[in-house]
Write an enzyme that holds these catalytic residues in place. Structure first.
Site, PDB file in Angstrom:
ATOM      1  CE  LYS A  13      12.613 -37.120  16.891  1.00 58.76           C
ATOM      2  NZ  LYS A  13      12.360 -37.728  18.049  1.00 58.76           N
ATOM      3  NE  ARG A  39      10.728 -39.697  25.305  1.00 60.46           N
ATOM      4  CZ  ARG A  39      11.789 -39.045  24.296  1.00 60.46           C
ATOM      5  NH1 ARG A  39      12.654 -38.878  24.019  1.00 60.46           N
ATOM      6  NH2 ARG A  39      10.843 -39.485  23.231  1.00 60.46           N
ATOM      7  CE1 TYR A  53      40.133 -16.451  21.374  1.00 59.44           C
ATOM      8  CE2 TYR A  53      39.014 -18.316  20.234  1.00 59.44           C
ATOM      9  CZ  TYR A  53      38.975 -16.983  20.112  1.00 59.44           C
ATOM     10  OH  TYR A  53      38.598 -16.044  20.064  1.00 59.44           O
ATOM     11  CG  MET A  79      30.739 -18.686  18.745  1.00 64.20           C
ATOM     12  SD  MET A  79      30.308 -16.638  19.394  1.00 64.20           S
ATOM     13  CE  MET A  79      31.216 -17.794  20.994  1.00 64.20           C
TER      14      MET A  79
HETATM   15  C1  LIG Z   1      12.750 -38.904  17.587  1.00 66.11           C
HETATM   16  C2  LIG Z   1      11.708 -40.647  17.960  1.00 66.11           C
HETATM   17  C3  LIG Z   1      11.409 -41.185  16.873  1.00 66.11           C
HETATM   18  C4  LIG Z   1      12.448 -41.291  16.101  1.00 66.11           C
HETATM   19  O1  LIG Z   1      13.513 -42.309  16.513  1.00 66.11           O
HETATM   20  P1  LIG Z   1      14.808 -42.865  15.380  1.00 66.11           P
HETATM   21  O2  LIG Z   1      15.762 -43.593  16.672  1.00 66.11           O
HETATM   22  O3  LIG Z   1      15.348 -41.403  14.957  1.00 66.11           O
HETATM   23  O4  LIG Z   1      14.479 -43.587  14.400  1.00 66.11           O
HETATM   24  C5  LIG Z   1      10.346 -42.362  17.057  1.00 66.11           C
HETATM   25  N1  LIG Z   1       9.378 -41.799  17.797  1.00 66.11           N
HETATM   26  C6  LIG Z   1       9.761 -41.128  18.799  1.00 66.11           C
HETATM   27  C7  LIG Z   1       8.322 -40.965  19.779  1.00 66.11           C
HETATM   28  C8  LIG Z   1      10.615 -40.110  19.014  1.00 66.11           C
HETATM   29  O5  LIG Z   1      11.023 -39.167  19.492  1.00 66.11           O
END
Ligand SMILES: *Cc1c(COP(=O)(O)O)cnc(C)c1O
Length: 368
Positions: free
Chosen positions: A38, A136, A264, A313
């Site tokens: 991701k 979550r 700045y 920036m």
């Molecule tokens: C991002 C994520 C992971 C990976 O976690 P790491 O700590 O980077 O290994 C695993 N499971 C879910 C559901 C995640 O959102």
């Protein structure tokens, strides 16, 4: 659009493969490995990383959103892809690209079944997520009956896996809490799996879970930060290889006289004759303003040079008074996990945020 390939994130894919193997060695032969790609594979290069993982015979990939999965599908990635936070609005697109949704609530379940029906799916792979304490995303234990009642007779979808996510797997002070999560997960999967005649894969652990809770690997583990070179402590990280090197060059060198300022807000006022180098990378590229005013530094010709004044920036200035350097010389922001962790610490954050914050205008370049 990137910065003319001057500021570059170099990627060592051999190191990635090494790290994957390092974690694979911690697993039993039967345990599957899912690579989390991701957020541009944690800021690296989602396609290059996914291709490497595909050839490293990883079993599964995961992205956060549907569009991330579509990008991989359109570029030749054929591994199964779990979409961790697929949005209801994208379900039909998701099905068209053979992506597999995380179903985590009654609402997502019913919406997905509707889309699956419209698309005339048969045994379409889905993944059920349960909340065991992170609060979550996820069904609760009390939803089990509702889910099994709906899915038992359903031919449109097939439960490929059931999973949950640990809240504090890296934290030794939270071992008791993590064990409650593991127990809750076991309790839920026992209830669900006995209602279905087929094998459903179970998974719970992220990187620190893999390291700290070998008893909770189940059928698959989800490896993210670990394959990018970061364990949950220094000793573990030292066993992994660094993948990324963030570098750029010196644009201009200035002589700043006593009493004159740099950048700045005139945040830096020279006390003595000072030589500064202007570097074409700034807070829009992921270099936090918190690193300004001597807090962070960059490496030029082997020397650490503190940032002077505020990070702009698109640029920042560093003090090069005592070192030999010229316009055009290489500047290294990080070339090791220690250096990146130091940047993270001084930015008041963690490696994950530094990596994912490296802007898309910095070119990714595969060096091995
Ligand atoms: C991002 C994520 C992971 C990976 O976690 P790491 O700590 O980077 O290994 C695993 N499971 C879910 C559901 C995640 O959102």
């Amino acid at each position: 659009m990137n910065n003319s390939h001057v500021s570059i994130l170099e990627l060592d894919l051999n190191a990635l493969q090494y790290n994957v193997q390092y974690f694979r060695n911690k697993l039993s032969k039967e345990t599957k490995l899912l690579g989390v790609v991701k957020a541009f594979s944690y800021g690296h290069d989602a396609l290059a990383v996914s291709k490497t993982l595909q050839s490293a015979t990883i079993d599964y990939l995961a992205v956060a959103y549907t569009e991330e999965g579509i990008y991989l599908r359109e570029n030749g990635i054929t591994l199964p892809i779990l979409v961790l936070h697929a949005q209801i609005q994208n379900y039909e697109l998701l099905i068209e690209h053979n992506l597999e949704p995380n179903i985590y609530s009654k609402k997502t379940l019913n919406s997905f079944l509707k889309s699956a029906k419209e698309k005339q799916c048969s045994h379409y792979p889905i993944h059920l997520k349960f909340n065991t304490g992170l609060n979550r995303l996820g069904f609760t234990k009390t939803d089990v009956e509702y889910i099994t009642d709906i899915l038992k007779e359903n031919e449109q979808v097939h439960i490929n896996s059931i999973f949950s996510h640990l809240a504090a797997s890296e934290d030794a002070n939270e071992r008791d809490f993590t064990h409650t999560q593991i127990d809750k997960f076991k309790n839920i999967i026992e209830k669900v799996t006995k209602e279905f005649p087929y094998k459903i894969d179970l998974h719970l652990s992220n990187t620190s879970g893999i390291i700290n809770y070998p008893e909770a690997h189940f059928d698959m583990v989800r490896l993210g930060i670990g394959m990018y070179g970061f364990g949950n402590e220094t000793a573990e990280t030292a066993q992994l290889k660094n993948i990324g090197t963030l570098k750029t060059i010196i644009s201009q060198i200035h002589e700043v006289r006593p009493g004159e300022s740099s950048g700045y807000n005139r945040a830096y006022i020279a006390k003595k004759r000072t030589k500064t180098a202007t570097i074409p990378i700034g807070h829009a590229d992921g270099i936090s303003r918190r690193l300004g005013n001597g807090n962070g530094s960059v490496k030029i010709n082997g020397h650490m040079c503190p940032i002077v004044g505020n990070v702009c920036m698109d640029m920042l200035m560093v003090d090069v008074t005592n070192i030999n350097c010229n316009e055009g010389d290489e500047v290294v922001l990080f070339d090791s996990q220690e250096m990146l962790n130091e940047l993270a610490r001084k930015s008041g954050t963690i490696s994950y945020e530094i990596l994912t914050g490296i802007s898309q205008r910095i070119a990714r370049k595969i060096v091995s």
